[in-house]
Design a protein around this motif. Sequence first.
Motif, PDB file in Angstrom:
ATOM      1  N   ASP A   1     -14.275   0.994  -6.889  1.00 15.34           N
ATOM      2  CA  ASP A   1     -13.863  -0.417  -6.912  1.00 15.34           C
ATOM      3  C   ASP A   1     -12.344  -0.513  -6.807  1.00 15.34           C
ATOM      4  O   ASP A   1     -11.627  -0.045  -7.695  1.00 15.34           O
ATOM      5  N   PRO A   2     -11.799  -1.120  -5.712  1.00 20.72           N
ATOM      6  CA  PRO A   2     -10.338  -1.214  -5.559  1.00 20.72           C
ATOM      7  C   PRO A   2      -9.648  -1.925  -6.706  1.00 20.72           C
ATOM      8  O   PRO A   2      -8.492  -1.642  -7.021  1.00 20.72           O
ATOM      9  N   SER A   3     -10.379  -2.860  -7.357  1.00 23.53           N
ATOM     10  CA  SER A   3      -9.750  -3.629  -8.433  1.00 23.53           C
ATOM     11  C   SER A   3      -9.525  -2.803  -9.688  1.00 23.53           C
ATOM     12  O   SER A   3      -8.837  -3.242 -10.609  1.00 23.53           O
ATOM     13  N   ARG A   4     -10.098  -1.599  -9.717  1.00 24.98           N
ATOM     14  CA  ARG A   4      -9.914  -0.742 -10.883  1.00 24.98           C
ATOM     15  C   ARG A   4      -8.952   0.408 -10.588  1.00 24.98           C
ATOM     16  O   ARG A   4      -8.758   1.286 -11.411  1.00 24.98           O
ATOM     17  N   LEU A   5      -8.361   0.409  -9.417  1.00 24.45           N
ATOM     18  CA  LEU A   5      -7.441   1.462  -9.018  1.00 24.45           C
ATOM     19  C   LEU A   5      -5.990   1.013  -9.139  1.00 24.45           C
ATOM     20  O   LEU A   5      -5.651  -0.146  -8.848  1.00 24.45           O
ATOM     21  N   TRP A   6      -5.152   1.936  -9.590  1.00 18.67           N
ATOM     22  CA  TRP A   6      -3.707   1.750  -9.626  1.00 18.67           C
ATOM     23  C   TRP A   6      -3.065   2.822  -8.751  1.00 18.67           C
ATOM     24  O   TRP A   6      -3.581   3.926  -8.627  1.00 18.67           O
ATOM     25  N   VAL A   7      -1.917   2.494  -8.170  1.00 11.92           N
ATOM     26  CA  VAL A   7      -1.145   3.453  -7.400  1.00 11.92           C
ATOM     27  C   VAL A   7       0.274   3.469  -7.938  1.00 11.92           C
ATOM     28  O   VAL A   7       0.860   2.420  -8.214  1.00 11.92           O
ATOM     29  N   THR A   8       0.834   4.675  -8.113  1.00 11.63           N
ATOM     30  CA  THR A   8       2.214   4.774  -8.586  1.00 11.63           C
ATOM     31  C   THR A   8       3.078   5.418  -7.506  1.00 11.63           C
ATOM     32  O   THR A   8       2.612   6.261  -6.739  1.00 11.63           O
ATOM     33  N   VAL A   9       4.347   5.015  -7.451  1.00 11.09           N
ATOM     34  CA  VAL A   9       5.314   5.577  -6.502  1.00 11.09           C
ATOM     35  C   VAL A   9       6.594   5.896  -7.247  1.00 11.09           C
ATOM     36  O   VAL A   9       6.821   5.435  -8.375  1.00 11.09           O
ATOM     37  N   PHE A  10       7.474   6.656  -6.596  1.00  9.50           N
ATOM     38  CA  PHE A  10       8.741   7.080  -7.198  1.00  9.50           C
ATOM     39  C   PHE A  10       9.737   5.929  -7.208  1.00  9.50           C
ATOM     40  O   PHE A  10       9.990   5.304  -6.176  1.00  9.50           O
ATOM     41  N   GLU A  11      10.320   5.635  -8.391  1.00  9.67           N
ATOM     42  CA  GLU A  11      11.228   4.501  -8.527  1.00  9.67           C
ATOM     43  C   GLU A  11      12.670   4.836  -8.168  1.00  9.67           C
ATOM     44  O   GLU A  11      13.522   3.956  -8.111  1.00  9.67           O
ATOM     45  N   GLY A  12      12.958   6.155  -7.931  1.00 10.69           N
ATOM     46  CA  GLY A  12      14.326   6.562  -7.633  1.00 10.69           C
ATOM     47  C   GLY A  12      15.048   7.010  -8.887  1.00 10.69           C
ATOM     48  O   GLY A  12      14.867   6.437  -9.963  1.00 10.69           O
ATOM     49  N   ALA A  13      15.895   8.049  -8.750  1.00 11.83           N
ATOM     50  CA  ALA A  13      16.650   8.565  -9.890  1.00 11.83           C
ATOM     51  C   ALA A  13      17.632   9.606  -9.404  1.00 11.83           C
ATOM     52  O   ALA A  13      17.404  10.285  -8.396  1.00 11.83           O
ATOM     53  N   GLU A  14      18.764   9.734 -10.125  1.00 10.46           N
ATOM     54  CA  GLU A  14      19.772  10.773  -9.873  1.00 10.46           C
ATOM     55  C   GLU A  14      20.215  10.799  -8.410  1.00 10.46           C
ATOM     56  O   GLU A  14      20.353  11.859  -7.792  1.00 10.46           O
ATOM     57  N   GLY A  15      20.433   9.606  -7.857  1.00 11.00           N
ATOM     58  CA  GLY A  15      20.899   9.523  -6.482  1.00 11.00           C
ATOM     59  C   GLY A  15      19.819   9.631  -5.437  1.00 11.00           C
ATOM     60  O   GLY A  15      20.089   9.486  -4.236  1.00 11.00           O
ATOM     61  N   ILE A  16      18.578   9.902  -5.852  1.00  8.20           N
ATOM     62  CA  ILE A  16      17.467   9.962  -4.904  1.00  8.20           C
ATOM     63  C   ILE A  16      16.887   8.564  -4.781  1.00  8.20           C
ATOM     64  O   ILE A  16      16.538   7.939  -5.790  1.00  8.20           O
ATOM     65  N   PRO A  17      16.764   8.024  -3.584  1.00  9.36           N
ATOM     66  CA  PRO A  17      16.303   6.640  -3.438  1.00  9.36           C
ATOM     67  C   PRO A  17      14.844   6.451  -3.825  1.00  9.36           C
ATOM     68  O   PRO A  17      14.053   7.402  -3.782  1.00  9.36           O
ATOM     69  N   ALA A  18      14.505   5.227  -4.197  1.00 10.42           N
ATOM     70  CA  ALA A  18      13.120   4.888  -4.486  1.00 10.42           C
ATOM     71  C   ALA A  18      12.282   5.058  -3.226  1.00 10.42           C
ATOM     72  O   ALA A  18      12.767   4.876  -2.099  1.00 10.42           O
ATOM     73  N   ASP A  19      11.024   5.389  -3.412  1.00 12.10           N
ATOM     74  CA  ASP A  19      10.136   5.602  -2.269  1.00 12.10           C
ATOM     75  C   ASP A  19       9.504   4.279  -1.835  1.00 12.10           C
ATOM     76  O   ASP A  19       8.287   4.075  -1.930  1.00 12.10           O
ATOM     77  N   THR A  20      10.357   3.390  -1.365  1.00 13.59           N
ATOM     78  CA  THR A  20       9.865   2.076  -0.892  1.00 13.59           C
ATOM     79  C   THR A  20       8.990   2.243   0.342  1.00 13.59           C
ATOM     80  O   THR A  20       8.107   1.418   0.606  1.00 13.59           O
TER      81      THR A  20
END
Length: 877
Positions: free
Chosen positions: A126-145
């Motif tokens: 069920d897609p409504s029960r799924l979460w996805v996480t991505v990298f927010e960026g840190a130490e000069g490394i950009p966020a994974d937009t």
Amino acid sequence: MKTSELRARFLDYFAHRGHRVVASSSVVGPADDPTVMWTNAGMVQFKDLFLGKEKRDYTRAASSQKCLRAGGKHNDLDQVGFTARHHTFFEMLGNFSFGDYFKADAIRFAWELVTGPVEQGFLGLDPSRLWVTVFEGAEGIPADTEAEEMWAAAGVPRDRIMRFGKKDNFWQMGDTGPCGPCSEMHYDRGPQFPGDDLPNGEGDRVMEIWNLVFMQYERDAKGVLTPLPRPSIDTGMGLERVASILQGVDSNYEIDLFRPIFDAIWKRAKVDAGQRAETSNRTASQVIADHIRAATFMIFDGVVPSNEGRGYVLRKIIRRALRFGRKLGIEGRFFADLAPSVFVAMGDAYPELEGELNRIMKVLSREEGQFSLTLTTGLKQLESLDVSGGSIPGAEIFKLYDTFGFPVDLVEDWCRERGLVCDLEGFNDELRQQKAKSRAAMKVHDIRLGGDLGALADLRATVFQGYEATEGMGKILALFDAENRRVRELTGKGSVVLDHTPFYAQGGGQVGDTGLLKAEGATAEVTDCTAPAPRRHLHHVNVTGRPLREGETVLASVDAERRARIKAHHTATHLLHAALREVLGTHVKQAGSVVDADRLRFDFSHYAPLEPDQVAEIERLVNEQTLRAFRTTSQMMPIEDALAAGAMALFGEKYGDTVRVMTVPGFSRELCGGTHVDNTGEIGLVKIVSEGAVAAGVRRIEAVAGAAALHRLQEDEHVLQALARQANAPRENLGNVLHAKEARIQQLEKELKEARLKAAGSGGASEQVEEAGGRTLVTMAVEGIDGNALREMMDQVRTRHRSAVIALASKLAEDKLALLVSVSLDLQGGADAGALLKLMAPHVDGRGGGKKELAQGGGANPAGIPKAFEALRAALK
């Protein structure tokens, strides 16, 4: 959905999208990667592909990888059984791209497979029960937009995409090398599970199921990131975790994959069905279920229990399972009997397990037997401790470990279950003190440095020239007499230290050289050479002629012919080691060796006797190398480089920072300081002469090489010719002739027994019938009838004498006989067969006993049979 179907759907999905389905590699980490003890993730077998060190004929792959996390950086052992999701052994589903597709396709594949309809081959979550996480960026490394947008484009609602930092969403292979952001998929199992309703929170409600790693940077030694020219994909989905979701169960241990294993456990456990879900029982059964899977695959992949390295991890897993078996009331051995249930559960994916089950069960059974007494004694001692203070002192833990051999990790488990403090710091203090005392005692009692030999440490190191020559000049640095007293001049027996020598000092299993030391007017026979202190060669000598004097120069000559035979046996030992590993498996490790001029002896780790065809194949492989006459090579190199290159370190050896690596091209590479042939052809023939056990899990092979092998073959040929002459048959038919003769002997023996029984059945002359005390007494002495045949004779005699006391005695050899006494039912009120036999036994130097109606025994003095019968008569009158 069954776990097997989930596995198949995953692999089929990626196979249809151009991925090569690659078989799982061993749970043992790659031999050429000393940084990895176990395969702890699906990417391990592809590591060199990601690093660009290896090329294959595909650029995308998928696998279901056997993984193990029980030691090293990833170690879940202590959590196993106590949680719903931790395992030592598990399977990791993964898809990989080696510079082919990147984020967009990886994300699209993942979302489609996980959420697509079941009837079309997808998983249908069920897609409504799924979460996805991505990298927010840190130490000069950009966020994974970029990944964030791609997830949204694939169909993930934006409010279900969350950003996290490096701890959760950035991956790196090491301090340097490939790295990059990652995206995780999490599944909300519902409010019935305790914990936060968001990813990476507390509790079991939201569970990570799949991690997608985007390798897009290269990190250098300064920490600078450079975009990779061919970014890659590495993903990992936990098979057991996703199966628990698809099957609607609360724990990984409740999926279908574990049911056959739990069925086998509960058949042995003394726990009522209604109590199986109780916390301690559930925990114990989960530990055992996990550990039998891990142990089965570890042994399948060549690991055997030992006290170091991977073998020690296996031993810990087995012994931990055995202890939890006691908690379920399981008596006797049980763990090995669970291995077939692993095949029942997983044989569809790993059919190769079936052919190895017998070997796996033997290894488990042997380890279980060795530990059962330790476990019983240790637990009894542990449970008798006073724990009213809430802890177990380090001194008590050390006593359990040192006196009873009880593993510390089991003490930790025991304390954890009872909420007690386990004083490991105190234990380590006790252990350090014991080691210090042992070192001091060794120093005091080291007889090698008795007398004045302690002065060796003050002398400069001996320069060994024996790799290049068997003769050279050397200056006498010190002389010691037969009592190890330092002297200026030496006559008779004593020892000599030279600054340079071609004499090899005993070590690494190789014996010391012999030969001569010569100076003008003086000769010393060298009977041995040892190194009681590192790099100080001590030549054991017998001086004739004038005395040897400290400071003078001598000509040192090694017995070259003897050295050549030693070299042949030593290189043959290396070839034997490699052949054993090829035939028996990579679990084979050296456990000791002796190499001299006349033979070699090689001890190695293995769990069972070798079959004749295995010995023959090992011998063939070794001689194949000698016949090919390969040139051997030796090279000095840093030990780290040697081990990384696959060189094997040998039992009992101490290595410095720089080591000597001996190589037979394409066959053997070992660390070794011994002397070896320059060409394998110099070895000549190698003949294995014996194989047997020397200790639990340790076997021994003895072999001869060169002239010694020829002598052995000539002896064997002489024996064969003598047997052929005696049998009056060609040697090629000797086996058939001897087999026929053996069969004929057995047939004649059978006919002889039948004839004797027939004679007894008709009441032969040896049957004596008389009256004793108002009862009929029957006695009979025969020859060559024992066991069941003698009982059969008794039955025949009883058919002729329905009311009688009957005694049969059979001479089996000059110093062996069998006795049988029978008393009919109507006479048992006044006669007891067991008591009567005991009265007869002393007269034949025997013993025995039985019941009132029948007793049996034996003796060592057939000449006493008449006296035994007389004693029987007297007892009845």
